[in-house]
Scaffold this active site. Structure first.
Site, PDB file in Angstrom:
ATOM      1  CG  ASP A 128      -1.914  -1.165   1.192  1.00  0.00           C
ATOM      2  OD1 ASP A 128      -2.287  -1.596   0.085  1.00  0.00           O
ATOM      3  OD2 ASP A 128      -2.281  -1.652   2.275  1.00  0.00           O
ATOM      4  CE  LYS A 177       2.396  -2.400  -4.336  1.00  0.00           C
ATOM      5  NZ  LYS A 177       2.090  -2.019  -2.946  1.00  0.00           N
ATOM      6  N   GLY A 225      -4.593  -4.201  -3.821  1.00  0.00           N
ATOM      7  CA  GLY A 225      -5.589  -3.175  -4.127  1.00  0.00           C
ATOM      8  C   GLY A 225      -4.819  -1.931  -4.489  1.00  0.00           C
ATOM      9  CG  HIS A 226      -2.088  -1.828  -6.987  1.00  0.00           C
ATOM     10  ND1 HIS A 226      -1.128  -2.309  -7.834  1.00  0.00           N
ATOM     11  CD2 HIS A 226      -1.853  -2.443  -5.797  1.00  0.00           C
ATOM     12  CE1 HIS A 226      -0.343  -3.167  -7.179  1.00  0.00           C
ATOM     13  NE2 HIS A 226      -0.779  -3.265  -5.949  1.00  0.00           N
ATOM     14  CD  GLN A 273       0.715  -8.794  -2.714  1.00  0.00           C
ATOM     15  OE1 GLN A 273       1.376  -9.407  -3.518  1.00  0.00           O
ATOM     16  NE2 GLN A 273      -0.534  -8.475  -2.946  1.00  0.00           N
TER      17      GLN A 273
HETATM   18  P1  GDP Z   1      -0.740   0.397  -3.531  1.00  0.00           P
HETATM   19  O1  GDP Z   1      -1.355  -0.876  -3.068  1.00  0.00           O
HETATM   20  O2  GDP Z   1       0.726   0.441  -3.278  1.00  0.00           O
HETATM   21  O3  GDP Z   1      -1.076   0.723  -4.951  1.00  0.00           O
HETATM   22  O4  GDP Z   1      -1.383   1.556  -2.626  1.00  0.00           O
HETATM   23  P2  GDP Z   1      -2.946   1.738  -2.268  1.00  0.00           P
HETATM   24  O5  GDP Z   1      -3.642   2.243  -3.480  1.00  0.00           O
HETATM   25  O6  GDP Z   1      -3.475   0.525  -1.607  1.00  0.00           O
HETATM   26  O7  GDP Z   1      -2.849   2.840  -1.139  1.00  0.00           O
HETATM   27  C1  GDP Z   1      -2.240   4.073  -1.367  1.00  0.00           C
HETATM   28  C2  GDP Z   1      -3.244   5.205  -1.134  1.00  0.00           C
HETATM   29  O8  GDP Z   1      -2.571   6.440  -1.073  1.00  0.00           O
HETATM   30  C3  GDP Z   1      -4.274   5.363  -2.237  1.00  0.00           C
HETATM   31  O9  GDP Z   1      -5.503   5.750  -1.695  1.00  0.00           O
HETATM   32  C4  GDP Z   1      -3.699   6.485  -3.113  1.00  0.00           C
HETATM   33  O10 GDP Z   1      -4.696   7.239  -3.798  1.00  0.00           O
HETATM   34  C5  GDP Z   1      -3.047   7.330  -2.065  1.00  0.00           C
HETATM   35  N1  GDP Z   1      -1.846   8.056  -2.521  1.00  0.00           N
HETATM   36  C6  GDP Z   1      -0.855   7.653  -3.339  1.00  0.00           C
HETATM   37  N2  GDP Z   1       0.111   8.587  -3.442  1.00  0.00           N
HETATM   38  C7  GDP Z   1      -0.282   9.610  -2.653  1.00  0.00           C
HETATM   39  C8  GDP Z   1       0.307  10.883  -2.307  1.00  0.00           C
HETATM   40  O11 GDP Z   1       1.415  11.227  -2.729  1.00  0.00           O
HETATM   41  N3  GDP Z   1      -0.397  11.662  -1.423  1.00  0.00           N
HETATM   42  C9  GDP Z   1      -1.614  11.296  -0.921  1.00  0.00           C
HETATM   43  N4  GDP Z   1      -2.220  12.118  -0.077  1.00  0.00           N
HETATM   44  N5  GDP Z   1      -2.179  10.111  -1.229  1.00  0.00           N
HETATM   45  C10 GDP Z   1      -1.531   9.286  -2.076  1.00  0.00           C
HETATM   46  P1  IMO Z   2      -0.909  -4.139  -2.291  1.00  0.00           P
HETATM   47  O1  IMO Z   2      -0.470  -4.652  -3.637  1.00  0.00           O
HETATM   48  C1  IMO Z   2      -0.949  -4.604   2.027  1.00  0.00           C
HETATM   49  C2  IMO Z   2      -1.051  -8.717   3.577  1.00  0.00           C
HETATM   50  C3  IMO Z   2      -2.299  -9.182   4.290  1.00  0.00           C
HETATM   51  C4  IMO Z   2      -1.690 -10.154   5.275  1.00  0.00           C
HETATM   52  C5  IMO Z   2      -0.569 -10.803   4.460  1.00  0.00           C
HETATM   53  C6  IMO Z   2      -0.945 -12.140   3.845  1.00  0.00           C
HETATM   54  O2  IMO Z   2      -2.194  -3.382  -2.338  1.00  0.00           O
HETATM   55  O3  IMO Z   2       0.198  -3.384  -1.644  1.00  0.00           O
HETATM   56  P2  IMO Z   2      -2.480 -12.822   1.767  1.00  0.00           P
HETATM   57  O4  IMO Z   2      -3.942 -12.595   1.517  1.00  0.00           O
HETATM   58  O5  IMO Z   2      -1.592 -12.226   0.747  1.00  0.00           O
HETATM   59  O6  IMO Z   2      -2.147 -14.255   2.037  1.00  0.00           O
HETATM   60  O7  IMO Z   2      -2.193 -12.044   3.164  1.00  0.00           O
HETATM   61  O8  IMO Z   2      -0.259  -9.876   3.429  1.00  0.00           O
HETATM   62  N1  IMO Z   2      -1.289  -8.175   2.199  1.00  0.00           N
HETATM   63  C7  IMO Z   2      -1.205  -6.884   1.895  1.00  0.00           C
HETATM   64  N2  IMO Z   2      -1.002  -5.789   2.674  1.00  0.00           N
HETATM   65  N3  IMO Z   2      -1.078  -4.464   0.683  1.00  0.00           N
HETATM   66  C8  IMO Z   2      -1.246  -5.544  -0.108  1.00  0.00           C
HETATM   67  O9  IMO Z   2      -1.220  -5.464  -1.445  1.00  0.00           O
HETATM   68  C9  IMO Z   2      -1.368  -6.818   0.487  1.00  0.00           C
HETATM   69  N4  IMO Z   2      -1.556  -8.068   0.019  1.00  0.00           N
HETATM   70  C10 IMO Z   2      -1.488  -8.881   1.073  1.00  0.00           C
HETATM   71  O10 IMO Z   2      -2.956  -8.111   4.946  1.00  0.00           O
HETATM   72  O11 IMO Z   2      -1.092  -9.469   6.331  1.00  0.00           O
HETATM   73 MG    MG Z   3      -2.923  -1.541  -1.826  1.00  0.00          MG
END
Ligand code: GDP
Ligand code: IMO
Ligand code: MG
Length: 427
Positions: free
Chosen positions: A13, A16, A40-41, A223
């Site tokens: 999270d 990415k 979840g991106h 991840q």
């Molecule tokens: P990922 O799994 O690495 O793609 O990250 P997620 O999408 O799960 O979580 C990142 C969150 O941060 C999302 O809600 C993005 O919209 C938000 N985000 C990403 N870059 C920035 C930033 O530079 N500033 C802020 N405020 N939010 C950001």
């Molecule tokens: P993105 O791509 C954050 C965590 C789960 C749990 C562990 C194992 O959005 O960064 P799993 O279902 O993979 O067997 O769970 O990994 N986990 C993540 N945490 N971002 C993710 O993906 C994750 N995918 C799995 O919460 O701790």
């Molecule tokens: Mg994510």
């Protein structure tokens, strides 16, 4: 530089999705190569927010080829839902290609993920319960079902029959759960096969040919490094390899074909699920970061644990993935905080540990050693160049770079594409 691998350098999270979408402007192909819909991106384009789980974050551009590589595990129902969700929002997905070698998540994988977690009691990992672990277990156990097998009715039926016998025994006799009916699964999955057939390809060839032609290929990790099956906080990890080396295996190319590797880090740290997290803040500051950063899981909605930036883990990520640069996201979330802390090492008794330890027991005895830096009050959400940032923000980034041992390539100051500062050009 035609090929860039982008990985999460913390616990997932990191942002990415946003950085991939930003870099995809200059890419011809965007590839997912590991994980599944545990990811979840989030991508924000103008006023629209998109949440992607399986489809690469390049899909929002009409002209990019998007590939789901062999290293990904695919839940076909989720993929079809994602295709429909994108179609409903006017996004064309004709350029999607899915590796025939990718493994398929079956209903019994999801059920097993649930019952195995429940059976662990207090030692549970806090998985996303999407069947990811059990699907990779079958892959390593050489009983998995690949996309190419799903597309061949006879092959699929034979593999399903063989698998169901074992899986039903395991579910009913060991876990006391209900088993599955062959015909019900077959009808459902053979339907998915017809819906997805047109996307099937030998995707390694597409990538190889593109690189040979000098095209730009971007690899989007899922991840994060500390969730890596080998290099993460085992057993509190996922079942795939989020580190950069996995791009080669999960997409079908050699290490000599990768030009740059970028690690995405938040300007602080978060984690979802159980397991060690040395800089976790179980206090008002942690709650402040969660509120300001909207730190709730994209896939499961769970509140994310929040803490200070940990340079020990970033230094570790720089080493195990050979990071050539960092993308630091969510710098804007820190605005207004009087003092910022960066963890430079862990204190264990009289010893200072600077390299991330393997033993969870050792990790539990570690206390973070912090360095304090002054924060800034100015709104940075409209900064577009490094020099637009207040000196305190520049100093904070420079210190992160120095302690991590990698330069800063990109800085995020908001969710939108435009809220991105490029310090080093990657493509
Ligand atoms: P990922 O799994 O690495 O793609 O990250 P997620 O999408 O799960 O979580 C990142 C969150 O941060 C999302 O809600 C993005 O919209 C938000 N985000 C990403 N870059 C920035 C930033 O530079 N500033 C802020 N405020 N939010 C950001
Ligand atoms: P993105 O791509 C954050 C965590 C789960 C749990 C562990 C194992 O959005 O960064 P799993 O279902 O993979 O067997 O769970 O990994 N986990 C993540 N945490 N971002 C993710 O993906 C994750 N995918 C799995 O919460 O701790
Ligand atoms: Mg994510």
């Amino acid at each position: 530089m035609p090929s860039v691998v982008l990985i999460g350098a913390q616990w997932g999270d990191e942002g990415k999705g946003k950085v991939t979408d930003f870099l995809a402007q200059k890419a011809d192909i965007v590839v997912r190569y590991q994980g599944g819909n545990n990811a979840g991106h989030t991508v924000v384009v103008n006023d629209d927010e998109f949440k992607l789980h399986l489809i690469p974050s390049g899909i929002l551009y009409p002209d990019k080829v998007c590939i789901i590589g062999n290293g990904v595990v695919i839940d076909p129902a989720v993929l079809i839902r994602e295709l429909e969700y994108l179609a409903g929002r006017g996004i064309n997905t004709d350029n999607l290609r899915i590796s025939e070698r990718a493994h398929i998540i079956m209903p019994y994988h999801k059920k097993l993920d649930e019952v195995i977690e429940e059976s662990k009691g207090d030692a549970k990992i806090g998985t996303t319960k999407r069947g990811i672990g059990p699907a990779y277990m079958d892959k390593a156990g050489r009983v998995g079902i690949r996309f190419v097998d799903l597309l061949d009715r006879d092959e699929f039926m034979a593999l399903l029959e063989r698998n169901l016998k074992d899986k039903n025994d395991l579910l009913t006799k060991v876990y006391g759960a209900e088993g599955f009916e062959k015909d019900t699964i077959a009808e459902e999955y053979l339907g998915y096969a017809e819906r997805l057939r047109k996307y099937a390809a030998d995707t390694s060839i597409i990538i190889h040919d593109a690189l040979k032609a000098g095209k730009n290929v971007l690899f989007e990790g899922a991840q994060g490094t500390l969730l890596d099956l080998d290099h993460g906080t085992y057993p509190y990890v996922t079942s795939s390899h989020p580190i950069a080396g996995a791009a080669c295996i999960g997409a079908g190319l050699g290490p000599t074909e990768i030009n740059k590797v970028v690690g995405v880090v938040k300007a602080y740290t978060t984690r979802v699920g159980a397991g060690p997290f040395p800089t976790e803040l179980d206090d008002e500051t942690g709650a402040h970061l969660r509120d300001r950063g909207h730190e709730f899981g994209t896939t499961t909605g769970r509140p994310r644990r929040c803490g200070w930036f940990d340079a020990v883990i970033t230094r570790y990520a720089v080493r195990v993935s050979g990071l050539s640069g960092l993308a630091v996201t969510k710098l804007d979330v820190l605005t207004g905080m009087e003092t910022l802390k960066i963890c430079t090492g862990y204190r264990r008794g009289s010893q200072i540990i600077r390299d991330f330890p393997a033993s969870l027991k050792v990790l539990a005895e570690c206390e973070p050693v912090y360095e304090e830096m002054p924060g800034w009050k100015e709104d940075i959400s409209t900064a577009r160049k490094f020099t637009d940032l207040p000196p305190a923000a520049q100093n904070y980034l420079n210190r992160i770079s120095e302690l991590s041992g990698a330069s800063i390539s990109i800085i995020g100051v908001g969710t939108r594409r435009s809220q991105t500062i490029v310090k080093e050009t990657l493509f």
